[in-house]
Design a protein around this motif. Structure first.
Motif, PDB file in Angstrom:
ATOM      1  N   ILE A 182      -2.290 -24.962  -7.594  1.00  0.00           N
ATOM      2  CA  ILE A 182      -2.325 -23.580  -7.471  1.00  0.00           C
ATOM      3  C   ILE A 182      -3.310 -22.943  -6.096  1.00  0.00           C
ATOM      4  CG2 ILE A 182      -3.085 -21.714  -8.865  1.00  0.00           C
ATOM      5  CD1 ILE A 182      -2.947 -23.448 -11.161  1.00  0.00           C
ATOM      6  N   GLU A 183      -2.777 -21.926  -5.302  1.00  0.00           N
ATOM      7  CA  GLU A 183      -3.706 -21.575  -4.518  1.00  0.00           C
ATOM      8  C   GLU A 183      -4.448 -20.021  -4.665  1.00  0.00           C
ATOM      9  OE1 GLU A 183      -3.024 -20.418   0.321  1.00  0.00           O
ATOM     10  OE2 GLU A 183      -2.226 -22.278  -0.419  1.00  0.00           O
ATOM     11  N   THR A 184      -5.456 -20.061  -4.294  1.00  0.00           N
ATOM     12  CA  THR A 184      -6.171 -18.799  -4.910  1.00  0.00           C
ATOM     13  C   THR A 184      -7.253 -18.244  -3.709  1.00  0.00           C
ATOM     14  OG1 THR A 184      -7.620 -17.854  -6.675  1.00  0.00           O
ATOM     15  CG2 THR A 184      -8.001 -20.224  -5.886  1.00  0.00           C
ATOM     16  N   MET A 185      -8.043 -17.406  -4.107  1.00  0.00           N
ATOM     17  CA  MET A 185      -8.920 -16.743  -3.180  1.00  0.00           C
ATOM     18  C   MET A 185     -10.253 -17.352  -3.066  1.00  0.00           C
ATOM     19  SD  MET A 185      -7.115 -14.383  -1.975  1.00  0.00           S
ATOM     20  CE  MET A 185      -8.179 -13.372  -1.087  1.00  0.00           C
ATOM     21  N   PRO A 186     -10.938 -17.771  -1.563  1.00  0.00           N
ATOM     22  CA  PRO A 186     -12.112 -18.259  -1.567  1.00  0.00           C
ATOM     23  C   PRO A 186     -13.052 -17.707  -2.550  1.00  0.00           C
ATOM     24  CG  PRO A 186     -11.072 -17.754   0.687  1.00  0.00           C
ATOM     25  CD  PRO A 186     -10.318 -17.042  -0.431  1.00  0.00           C
ATOM     26  N   GLY A 187     -13.942 -18.701  -3.056  1.00  0.00           N
ATOM     27  CA  GLY A 187     -14.920 -18.218  -4.135  1.00  0.00           C
ATOM     28  C   GLY A 187     -14.502 -18.027  -5.557  1.00  0.00           C
ATOM     29  N   ALA A 188     -13.290 -18.416  -5.642  1.00  0.00           N
ATOM     30  CA  ALA A 188     -12.724 -18.521  -7.067  1.00  0.00           C
ATOM     31  C   ALA A 188     -13.160 -19.551  -7.858  1.00  0.00           C
ATOM     32  CB  ALA A 188     -11.120 -18.604  -6.993  1.00  0.00           C
ATOM     33  N   SER A 189     -13.237 -19.650  -9.260  1.00  0.00           N
ATOM     34  CA  SER A 189     -13.752 -20.661  -9.914  1.00  0.00           C
ATOM     35  C   SER A 189     -12.400 -21.285 -10.569  1.00  0.00           C
ATOM     36  CB  SER A 189     -14.816 -20.105 -10.848  1.00  0.00           C
ATOM     37  OG  SER A 189     -15.891 -19.653 -10.563  1.00  0.00           O
ATOM     38  N   ALA A 190     -12.613 -22.842 -11.086  1.00  0.00           N
ATOM     39  CA  ALA A 190     -11.705 -23.305 -12.020  1.00  0.00           C
ATOM     40  C   ALA A 190     -12.133 -22.885 -13.571  1.00  0.00           C
ATOM     41  CB  ALA A 190     -11.783 -24.709 -11.817  1.00  0.00           C
ATOM     42  N   LEU A 191     -11.171 -22.468 -14.397  1.00  0.00           N
ATOM     43  CA  LEU A 191     -11.505 -22.054 -15.658  1.00  0.00           C
ATOM     44  C   LEU A 191     -10.795 -23.112 -16.768  1.00  0.00           C
ATOM     45  CD1 LEU A 191     -11.006 -18.343 -15.167  1.00  0.00           C
ATOM     46  CD2 LEU A 191     -13.111 -19.546 -14.805  1.00  0.00           C
ATOM     47  N   ALA A 192     -11.666 -23.326 -17.769  1.00  0.00           N
ATOM     48  CA  ALA A 192     -11.068 -24.136 -18.882  1.00  0.00           C
ATOM     49  C   ALA A 192      -9.870 -23.180 -19.353  1.00  0.00           C
ATOM     50  CB  ALA A 192     -12.002 -24.375 -19.871  1.00  0.00           C
ATOM     51  N   VAL A 193      -8.823 -23.753 -19.709  1.00  0.00           N
ATOM     52  CA  VAL A 193      -7.740 -22.981 -20.303  1.00  0.00           C
ATOM     53  C   VAL A 193      -7.693 -23.265 -21.663  1.00  0.00           C
ATOM     54  CG1 VAL A 193      -6.102 -23.470 -18.233  1.00  0.00           C
ATOM     55  CG2 VAL A 193      -6.175 -25.152 -20.347  1.00  0.00           C
ATOM     56  N   TYR A 194      -8.722 -24.057 -22.275  1.00  0.00           N
ATOM     57  CA  TYR A 194      -8.472 -24.191 -23.747  1.00  0.00           C
ATOM     58  C   TYR A 194      -9.977 -24.886 -24.001  1.00  0.00           C
ATOM     59  CZ  TYR A 194      -6.739 -24.607 -28.532  1.00  0.00           C
ATOM     60  OH  TYR A 194      -6.528 -24.636 -29.697  1.00  0.00           O
ATOM     61  N   PRO A 195     -10.591 -24.470 -25.599  1.00  0.00           N
ATOM     62  CA  PRO A 195     -11.874 -25.186 -25.705  1.00  0.00           C
ATOM     63  C   PRO A 195     -11.783 -26.540 -25.941  1.00  0.00           C
ATOM     64  CG  PRO A 195     -11.464 -23.294 -27.098  1.00  0.00           C
ATOM     65  CD  PRO A 195      -9.994 -23.584 -26.340  1.00  0.00           C
ATOM     66  N   GLY A 196     -12.787 -27.348 -25.528  1.00  0.00           N
ATOM     67  CA  GLY A 196     -12.656 -28.859 -25.113  1.00  0.00           C
ATOM     68  C   GLY A 196     -14.132 -29.366 -24.759  1.00  0.00           C
ATOM     69  N   VAL A 197     -13.807 -30.772 -24.614  1.00  0.00           N
ATOM     70  CA  VAL A 197     -15.163 -31.475 -24.138  1.00  0.00           C
ATOM     71  C   VAL A 197     -15.019 -31.930 -22.855  1.00  0.00           C
ATOM     72  CG1 VAL A 197     -16.696 -33.306 -24.842  1.00  0.00           C
ATOM     73  CG2 VAL A 197     -15.560 -31.913 -26.761  1.00  0.00           C
ATOM     74  N   VAL A 198     -16.088 -31.952 -22.036  1.00  0.00           N
ATOM     75  CA  VAL A 198     -15.947 -32.784 -20.669  1.00  0.00           C
ATOM     76  C   VAL A 198     -15.895 -34.044 -20.640  1.00  0.00           C
ATOM     77  CG1 VAL A 198     -16.862 -32.894 -18.397  1.00  0.00           C
ATOM     78  CG2 VAL A 198     -17.009 -30.494 -19.453  1.00  0.00           C
ATOM     79  N   LEU A 218     -10.917 -32.569 -19.084  1.00  0.00           N
ATOM     80  CA  LEU A 218     -11.375 -31.887 -20.417  1.00  0.00           C
ATOM     81  C   LEU A 218     -10.370 -32.435 -21.606  1.00  0.00           C
ATOM     82  CD1 LEU A 218     -11.764 -28.037 -19.844  1.00  0.00           C
ATOM     83  CD2 LEU A 218     -13.426 -29.746 -20.049  1.00  0.00           C
ATOM     84  N   ARG A 219     -10.883 -32.835 -22.535  1.00  0.00           N
ATOM     85  CA  ARG A 219     -10.247 -33.237 -23.623  1.00  0.00           C
ATOM     86  C   ARG A 219     -10.273 -32.402 -24.766  1.00  0.00           C
ATOM     87  NH1 ARG A 219      -7.952 -37.643 -25.802  1.00  0.00           N
ATOM     88  NH2 ARG A 219      -8.395 -38.985 -23.920  1.00  0.00           N
ATOM     89  N   HIS A 220      -8.940 -32.317 -25.352  1.00  0.00           N
ATOM     90  CA  HIS A 220      -8.776 -31.283 -26.232  1.00  0.00           C
ATOM     91  C   HIS A 220      -7.799 -32.094 -27.654  1.00  0.00           C
ATOM     92  CE1 HIS A 220      -9.078 -28.592 -22.853  1.00  0.00           C
ATOM     93  NE2 HIS A 220      -8.189 -29.003 -22.341  1.00  0.00           N
ATOM     94  N   GLY A 221      -8.665 -33.131 -28.274  1.00  0.00           N
ATOM     95  CA  GLY A 221      -8.014 -33.555 -29.281  1.00  0.00           C
ATOM     96  C   GLY A 221      -6.999 -34.897 -28.335  1.00  0.00           C
ATOM     97  N   GLU A 222      -5.911 -35.175 -28.584  1.00  0.00           N
ATOM     98  CA  GLU A 222      -4.907 -36.028 -27.840  1.00  0.00           C
ATOM     99  C   GLU A 222      -4.524 -35.553 -26.569  1.00  0.00           C
ATOM    100  OE1 GLU A 222      -1.589 -36.453 -30.655  1.00  0.00           O
ATOM    101  OE2 GLU A 222      -2.900 -37.560 -32.022  1.00  0.00           O
ATOM    102  N   TYR A 223      -4.878 -34.451 -26.252  1.00  0.00           N
ATOM    103  CA  TYR A 223      -4.403 -33.655 -24.996  1.00  0.00           C
ATOM    104  C   TYR A 223      -5.514 -33.669 -23.917  1.00  0.00           C
ATOM    105  CZ  TYR A 223      -0.032 -32.358 -27.164  1.00  0.00           C
ATOM    106  OH  TYR A 223       1.134 -32.481 -27.785  1.00  0.00           O
ATOM    107  N   LEU A 224      -5.178 -33.678 -22.627  1.00  0.00           N
ATOM    108  CA  LEU A 224      -6.168 -33.537 -21.656  1.00  0.00           C
ATOM    109  C   LEU A 224      -5.779 -32.499 -20.665  1.00  0.00           C
ATOM    110  CD1 LEU A 224      -6.033 -37.035 -22.128  1.00  0.00           C
ATOM    111  CD2 LEU A 224      -8.420 -36.851 -20.991  1.00  0.00           C
TER     112      LEU A 224
END
Length: 433
Positions: free
Chosen positions: A340-356, A371-377
């Motif tokens: 995914i291409e975005t603008m300079p200064g952009a941040s990576a955002l978690a798409v769902y609650p989870g644990v690093v 990020l782990r979301h149960g059985e999904y990452l």
């Protein structure tokens, strides 16, 4: 004679074996200097090869962005063309209504004018009072009064109907003008989009021609990309396997501890003469991360509803899976996620609650956050400045760090994003809304 010939040959041989002046001047110092010069030439050659490879890599990235822009413009053109058809149909239907209303207004005008002329003629002959009082009987006077009253009501209704239809016609014409302007503006937008699309395709063709000339450099750049992707995939698989092993070991210990406690409880109950009822404490509710209402109750049920994993504008420049390059038909690309291409200064955002689950550093990807979301990452690769640490709980939309912007490539800012069900790789585009 023989002796003279022998001395001549001996002298010639001696002269041949003696070093020349140039060789005599080639000392250890000159040898070291030659080595340094040779080393510099080799280094310049290596630098040139690296520069060519880097330039090819940048051209490939630029081509991917141009192709993504072309695909987006194509979709926009299709949508705009459909919108033109819809607006055109609305304009035609409204134009027909305007024509019908104009005919109705014209008919009402004629009818109303005729009634006014008839009334005016009647009043020139006699006034309303004279018309009533000239009746030969009371019944005739009553009928004439009712006639005049009905005539006045009819006249009022005609005037009101004419006014209503005239106002309706005016509103229809204004709406038709508005729709016509909208249609004109949409056609103008389509023309601009087509011009931009032609320009993008020309740029893509130029990039393809340039890349085809850089055969060896192109192969090297693509090989390096695939090598980095394989290394990332191997490392992710290793981490997931290690997590699975630790989870299995923890589960085995939990079951063993549970069995031990049950055995102790049974032994204690047997030794006690009087059984006592014990009240087990109510289980504590599991902590659940808060998540936006639009997300599902679990990661699996949020398929198709996850937000983009970047702040600001975003465009997918590289799709999931193995596919042939759109423009370079002989080039096959394997992608375990999407880019995914975005603008300079952009941040990576978690798409769902989870644990690093893990934070690693990988060649070509800078920092990688799992990020782990149960059985999904979910995997976020290409982060320059981290905002989270291993073991930290995050919520949906929380920043994981700033995405790296390449200063050597006009600040190109790109995030590699993956979705996995344990080791199974899934198409992230199907999970994003």
């Amino acid at each position: 004679m023989r002796r003279s010939l022998f001395l001549f040959l001996l002298t010639l041989l001696a002269c041949t074996c003696l070093p020349t002046d140039a060789y005599a001047r080639r000392t250890s110092k000159t040898v070291r200097q030659e080595r340094r010069e040779t080393g510099k030439k080799i280094e310049r050659t290596r630098s040139k090869i690296k520069a060519n490879t880097d330039d090819t890599r940048r051209q490939l990235a630029k081509l991917e962005r141009v192709e993504a822009d072309i695909e987006l413009s194509d979709r926009q053109l299709v949508a705009l063309t459909a919108r033109i058809d819809t607006i055109g149909a609305q304009a035609k239907a409204l134009a027909d209504s305007v024509n019908a209303s104009e005919a109705k207004v014209e008919a009402l005008k004629k009818s109303y004018a005729a009634s006014l002329r008839a009334i005016r003629t009647q009043r020139q002959t006699a006034s309303s009072s004279a018309f009533i009082f000239s009746s030969r009987s009371f019944d005739q006077a009553r009928r004439r009064i009712r006639y005049l009253r009905e005539l006045g009501r009819w006249q009022t209704e005609k005037a009101s109907a004419l006014k209503t239809e005239t106002e309706l016609l005016k509103a229809q014409k204004e709406r038709l003008d508005s729709i016509s302007e909208k249609l004109k503006a949409t056609k103008q937008t389509v023309a601009e989009k087509k011009t931009r699309l032609m320009s993008l395709r020309d740029n893509a063709d130029a990039l393809v021609r340039k890349l085809k000339k850089q055969g060896r450099s192109l192969e090297k750049a693509l090989a390096e990309q695939q090598r980095q992707a394989r290394r990332l995939d191997d490392e992710l698989n290793r981490i997931i396997e290690e997590e699975a092993r630790k989870a299995a070991e923890a589960e085995r210990k939990r079951k063993a501890e549970e069995a031990r406690r049950k055995a102790e409880a049974a032994k204690k109950q047997k030794d006690t003469s009087k059984a006592t009822a014990t009240k087990e404490p109510a289980p504590k509710p599991e902590a659940v991360n808060k998540k936006p209402a639009e997300l599902g109750p679990s990661f699996e049920k949020s398929k198709g509803a996850l937000p983009m994993p970047v702040s600001g504008t975003a465009i997918i420049v590289s799709d999931f899976g193995r596919h042939t390059h759109k423009e370079l038909s002989k080039v096959e690309v394997m992608n375990n996620g999407i880019d995914i291409e975005t603008m300079p200064g952009a941040s990576a955002l978690a798409v769902y609650p989870g644990v690093v689950s893990m934070v690693i550093v990988m060649d070509g990807y800078h920092n990688v956050v799992l990020l782990r979301h149960g059985e999904y990452l979910t995997v976020y690769a290409g982060i320059s400045e981290l905002a989270v640490r291993k073991g930290q709980s995050v919520i949906a939309g929380q920043s994981l760090g700033t995405i790296y912007s390449d200063p050597a490539d006009d600040g190109r800012t790109r995030l590699h994003f993956e979705v996995r069900h344990e080791k199974e790789k899934l198409n992230p585009a199907e999970w994003l809304r």
